[in-house]
Write a protein that holds these residues in place. Structure first.
Motif, PDB file in Angstrom:
ATOM      1  N   VAL A  53       7.293   8.878   2.469  1.00 27.77           N
ATOM      2  CA  VAL A  53       5.992   9.526   2.488  1.00 27.77           C
ATOM      3  C   VAL A  53       6.126  10.894   1.836  1.00 27.77           C
ATOM      4  CG1 VAL A  53       6.314  10.481   4.820  1.00 27.77           C
ATOM      5  CG2 VAL A  53       4.008  10.187   3.906  1.00 27.77           C
ATOM      6  N   LYS A  54       5.158  11.225   0.993  1.00 24.28           N
ATOM      7  CA  LYS A  54       5.191  12.492   0.267  1.00 24.28           C
ATOM      8  C   LYS A  54       3.923  13.275   0.569  1.00 24.28           C
ATOM      9  CE  LYS A  54       5.392  14.539  -4.360  1.00 24.28           C
ATOM     10  NZ  LYS A  54       5.439  14.261  -5.815  1.00 24.28           N
ATOM     11  N   ASN A  55       4.107  14.542   0.890  1.00 23.62           N
ATOM     12  CA  ASN A  55       2.978  15.453   1.109  1.00 23.62           C
ATOM     13  C   ASN A  55       2.663  16.121  -0.227  1.00 23.62           C
ATOM     14  OD1 ASN A  55       1.178  17.421   1.836  1.00 23.62           O
ATOM     15  ND2 ASN A  55       2.316  18.096   3.640  1.00 23.62           N
ATOM     16  N   GLU A  56       1.608  15.680  -0.879  1.00 23.31           N
ATOM     17  CA  GLU A  56       1.271  16.172  -2.205  1.00 23.31           C
ATOM     18  C   GLU A  56       0.531  17.498  -2.190  1.00 23.31           C
ATOM     19  OE1 GLU A  56      -0.887  13.003  -4.022  1.00 23.31           O
ATOM     20  OE2 GLU A  56       0.940  11.903  -4.553  1.00 23.31           O
TER      21      GLU A  56
ATOM     22  N   ARG B  76      -3.402  -1.603   0.335  1.00 24.56           N
ATOM     23  CA  ARG B  76      -4.136  -0.641  -0.485  1.00 24.56           C
ATOM     24  C   ARG B  76      -4.401   0.645   0.282  1.00 24.56           C
ATOM     25  NH1 ARG B  76      -6.856  -1.147  -5.098  1.00 24.56           N
ATOM     26  NH2 ARG B  76      -6.567  -3.409  -5.017  1.00 24.56           N
ATOM     27  N   SER B  77      -4.663   0.520   1.602  1.00 29.28           N
ATOM     28  CA  SER B  77      -4.980   1.711   2.379  1.00 29.28           C
ATOM     29  C   SER B  77      -3.782   2.617   2.566  1.00 29.28           C
ATOM     30  CB  SER B  77      -5.530   1.308   3.760  1.00 29.28           C
ATOM     31  OG  SER B  77      -4.556   0.528   4.444  1.00 29.28           O
ATOM     32  N   TRP B  78      -2.532   2.089   2.301  1.00 33.89           N
ATOM     33  CA  TRP B  78      -1.344   2.918   2.456  1.00 33.89           C
ATOM     34  C   TRP B  78      -0.972   3.623   1.151  1.00 33.89           C
ATOM     35  CZ3 TRP B  78       2.772  -0.315   5.602  1.00 33.89           C
ATOM     36  CH2 TRP B  78       2.216  -0.647   6.830  1.00 33.89           C
ATOM     37  N   ARG B  79      -1.423   3.092   0.013  1.00 32.05           N
ATOM     38  CA  ARG B  79      -0.919   3.581  -1.263  1.00 32.05           C
ATOM     39  C   ARG B  79      -1.331   5.013  -1.536  1.00 32.05           C
ATOM     40  NH1 ARG B  79      -2.273  -1.801  -4.886  1.00 32.05           N
ATOM     41  NH2 ARG B  79      -1.065  -3.273  -3.601  1.00 32.05           N
ATOM     42  N   LYS B  80      -2.559   5.316  -1.205  1.00 28.83           N
ATOM     43  CA  LYS B  80      -3.037   6.673  -1.438  1.00 28.83           C
ATOM     44  C   LYS B  80      -4.125   6.931  -0.417  1.00 28.83           C
ATOM     45  CE  LYS B  80      -3.354  10.368  -4.254  1.00 28.83           C
ATOM     46  NZ  LYS B  80      -2.260  11.147  -4.794  1.00 28.83           N
ATOM     47  N   TRP B  81      -3.940   7.899   0.439  1.00 26.75           N
ATOM     48  CA  TRP B  81      -4.943   8.114   1.459  1.00 26.75           C
ATOM     49  C   TRP B  81      -5.116   9.588   1.707  1.00 26.75           C
ATOM     50  CZ3 TRP B  81      -2.487  10.574   5.425  1.00 26.75           C
ATOM     51  CH2 TRP B  81      -1.121  10.317   5.575  1.00 26.75           C
ATOM     52  N   ARG B  82      -6.251   9.934   2.236  1.00 22.53           N
ATOM     53  CA  ARG B  82      -6.560  11.310   2.600  1.00 22.53           C
ATOM     54  C   ARG B  82      -6.842  11.350   4.107  1.00 22.53           C
ATOM     55  NH1 ARG B  82      -8.082  14.818  -1.546  1.00 22.53           N
ATOM     56  NH2 ARG B  82      -8.052  13.875  -3.608  1.00 22.53           N
ATOM     57  N   ALA B  83      -6.410  12.400   4.737  1.00 21.12           N
ATOM     58  CA  ALA B  83      -6.651  12.554   6.167  1.00 21.12           C
ATOM     59  C   ALA B  83      -7.012  13.987   6.456  1.00 21.12           C
ATOM     60  CB  ALA B  83      -5.409  12.150   6.968  1.00 21.12           C
ATOM     61  N   ARG B  84      -7.416  14.259   7.684  1.00 16.65           N
ATOM     62  CA  ARG B  84      -7.794  15.607   8.071  1.00 16.65           C
ATOM     63  C   ARG B  84      -7.050  16.063   9.321  1.00 16.65           C
ATOM     64  NH1 ARG B  84     -14.367  15.759   7.262  1.00 16.65           N
ATOM     65  NH2 ARG B  84     -14.401  15.057   5.109  1.00 16.65           N
ATOM     66  N   PRO B  85      -5.748  15.988   9.315  1.00 23.76           N
ATOM     67  CA  PRO B  85      -5.012  16.536  10.441  1.00 23.76           C
ATOM     68  C   PRO B  85      -4.845  18.031  10.255  1.00 23.76           C
ATOM     69  CG  PRO B  85      -3.492  15.600   8.885  1.00 23.76           C
ATOM     70  CD  PRO B  85      -4.882  15.352   8.336  1.00 23.76           C
TER      71      PRO B  85
ATOM     72  N   CYS C 141       2.290   7.182   0.252  1.00 27.68           N
ATOM     73  CA  CYS C 141       3.356   6.361   0.812  1.00 27.68           C
ATOM     74  C   CYS C 141       3.880   5.441  -0.278  1.00 27.68           C
ATOM     75  CB  CYS C 141       2.818   5.547   1.992  1.00 27.68           C
ATOM     76  SG  CYS C 141       4.099   4.617   2.872  1.00 27.68           S
ATOM     77  N   THR C 142       5.191   5.434  -0.510  1.00 25.87           N
ATOM     78  CA  THR C 142       5.782   4.634  -1.576  1.00 25.87           C
ATOM     79  C   THR C 142       6.935   3.810  -1.042  1.00 25.87           C
ATOM     80  OG1 THR C 142       7.285   6.421  -2.185  1.00 25.87           O
ATOM     81  CG2 THR C 142       5.167   6.327  -3.324  1.00 25.87           C
ATOM     82  N   ALA C 143       7.247   2.731  -1.751  1.00 23.94           N
ATOM     83  CA  ALA C 143       8.359   1.866  -1.377  1.00 23.94           C
ATOM     84  C   ALA C 143       9.655   2.464  -1.876  1.00 23.94           C
ATOM     85  CB  ALA C 143       8.153   0.466  -1.953  1.00 23.94           C
ATOM     86  N   ALA C 144      10.730   2.274  -1.120  1.00 29.63           N
ATOM     87  CA  ALA C 144      12.004   2.898  -1.470  1.00 29.63           C
ATOM     88  C   ALA C 144      12.663   2.231  -2.660  1.00 29.63           C
ATOM     89  CB  ALA C 144      12.945   2.843  -0.267  1.00 29.63           C
ATOM     90  N   SER C 145      12.434   0.933  -2.885  1.00 27.68           N
ATOM     91  CA  SER C 145      13.157   0.203  -3.921  1.00 27.68           C
ATOM     92  C   SER C 145      12.742   0.622  -5.325  1.00 27.68           C
ATOM     93  CB  SER C 145      12.941  -1.303  -3.746  1.00 27.68           C
ATOM     94  OG  SER C 145      11.546  -1.590  -3.797  1.00 27.68           O
ATOM     95  N   THR C 146      11.445   0.807  -5.555  1.00 29.73           N
ATOM     96  CA  THR C 146      10.973   1.094  -6.905  1.00 29.73           C
ATOM     97  C   THR C 146      10.402   2.496  -7.049  1.00 29.73           C
ATOM     98  OG1 THR C 146       8.772   0.228  -6.376  1.00 29.73           O
ATOM     99  CG2 THR C 146      10.383  -1.336  -7.210  1.00 29.73           C
ATOM    100  N   GLY C 147      10.222   3.175  -5.911  1.00 28.14           N
ATOM    101  CA  GLY C 147       9.606   4.497  -5.982  1.00 28.14           C
ATOM    102  C   GLY C 147       8.116   4.398  -6.190  1.00 28.14           C
TER     103      GLY C 147
END
Length: 340
Positions: A263-266, A312-321, A299-305
């Motif tokens: 997981v990357k915090n962009e 689809r909901s994991w690939r790129k998401w926005r939240a408000r924490p 969120c990205t997979a470790a094998s291919t980066g």
């Protein structure tokens, strides 16, 4: 136990102390001259009338208030013991090093604490068993008393036997004097109605009642406690409680333990309210009011980066924490509010 038949001809259930029809004392209550037991107006509880089967014995055990008090005291003492030292989940070491940590940090007491199983007290079978027993006691105690109370209030009648009236905790006899019975009853009815009593009259008998709902108060409290215990026990159901998390600061990429993903915090942004957005002018004294905290994460997979193969909901998401906090379990990921 056999059914009880009153002189008025009404047949009451076994264990009834006062006739449901006329209120005349029955059984041992008829032989004594003391104050009547007006709890549930003489209607017998199930635990007082059935003792034969195993179910009856279990019911009678949990319907006892003394048993409920003992269970609560034991649970409170166990809960206090569980707070003497930190539980295993809050230690700064992995679970397999917990025993060494307790020994080094707290000495002999810590080692004993660990060996007795208090390091996982709130998840132990006996502690959960205590909570289940308290819940069973609350349910059975309530049902054992709610049913006769409902019957007593539903079948409440105006006319009662003279022994029912004279053997109350507060009773008085007043001579009529020059007034007739109808005049005295009419005056009493007006006085009680003025004080907001619900008044019913049947011939020469008068009944005034107020605050009936208050008699249900203890059982409403029991319902609240039962809901609280259900919430506590749901913590043990997978998916209802997550106690693992990973902190990802802005610009960082971290692996999610136990999964092949990263997981990357962009980026983390804060948006403030403008003065024009408020419905009325507020003197902030130079301060600002936060409108939104936003974290952009990927969120990205470790094998291919890359995020190929992820939902689809994991690939790129926005939240408000309040900060970038990812929680996970065996079924998926979720984002929660946390302080930054």
């Amino acid at each position: 136990m056999d059914e009880v038949k009153c002189e008025c001809g009404h047949v009451s259930p076994p264990g009834t102390v006062l006739c449901e029809a006329c209120g005349r004392p029955l059984g041992e209550a008829a032989e004594s001259t003391g104050v009547l037991n007006m709890r549930y107006e003489g209607v017998a509880r199930r635990s007082q009338t059935r003792h034969g089967t195993l179910l009856d014995k279990v019911w009678n055990f949990f319907s006892s208030v003394k048993v409920a008090v003992v269970l609560i005291v034991i649970t409170l003492v166990a809960s206090v013991i569980g707070t003497i030292f930190p539980q295993e989940m809050y230690l700064p070491v992995p679970p397999e090093q917990a025993e060494d940590y307790y020994r080094e940090a707290y000495g002999v007491l810590g080692e004993l604490y660990y060996k007795l199983g208090f390091h996982r007290l709130y998840k132990s079978w006996w502690y959960v068993g205590l909570l289940l027993m308290i819940g069973a006691s609350l349910v059975i105690c309530s049902l054992d008393r709610v049913v006769p109370l409902y019957r007593a209030l539903k079948n409440q009648r105006v006319k009662r036997h003279v022994d029912f009236l004279t053997r109350q905790r507060v009773a008085a006899q007043v001579p009529l004097g020059d007034r007739s019975a109808d005049e005295l009853l009419a005056a009493a009815e007006r006085a009680m109605a003025k004080r907001r009593y619900h008044v019913r009259r049947d011939g020469t008998a008068l009944l005034g009642e107020k605050g009936r709902f208050s008699r249900w108060g203890p059982y409403i409290n029991h319902v609240g406690l039962i809901i609280f215990l259900i919430g506590v026990l749901l913590r043990l159901v997978p998916g209802f409680y997550l106690d693992e998390y990973v902190w990802v600061r802005e610009g960082e990429t971290k692996p999610i333990p136990g999964t092949p993903y990263y997981v990357k915090n962009e980026g983390f942004t804060v948006t403030y309210y403008d003065e024009e957005e408020f419905p009325q002018k507020i003197d902030l004294k130079g301060g600002k009011v936060v409108k939104e905290y936003r974290t952009d994460a990927c969120c990205t997979a470790a094998s291919t980066g890359a995020s190929r193969g992820l939902p689809r909901s994991w690939r790129k998401w926005r939240a408000r924490p309040f900060a970038s906090t990812i929680r996970w379990n065996t079924t998926g990921f979720s984002c929660t509010r946390r302080g930054r």
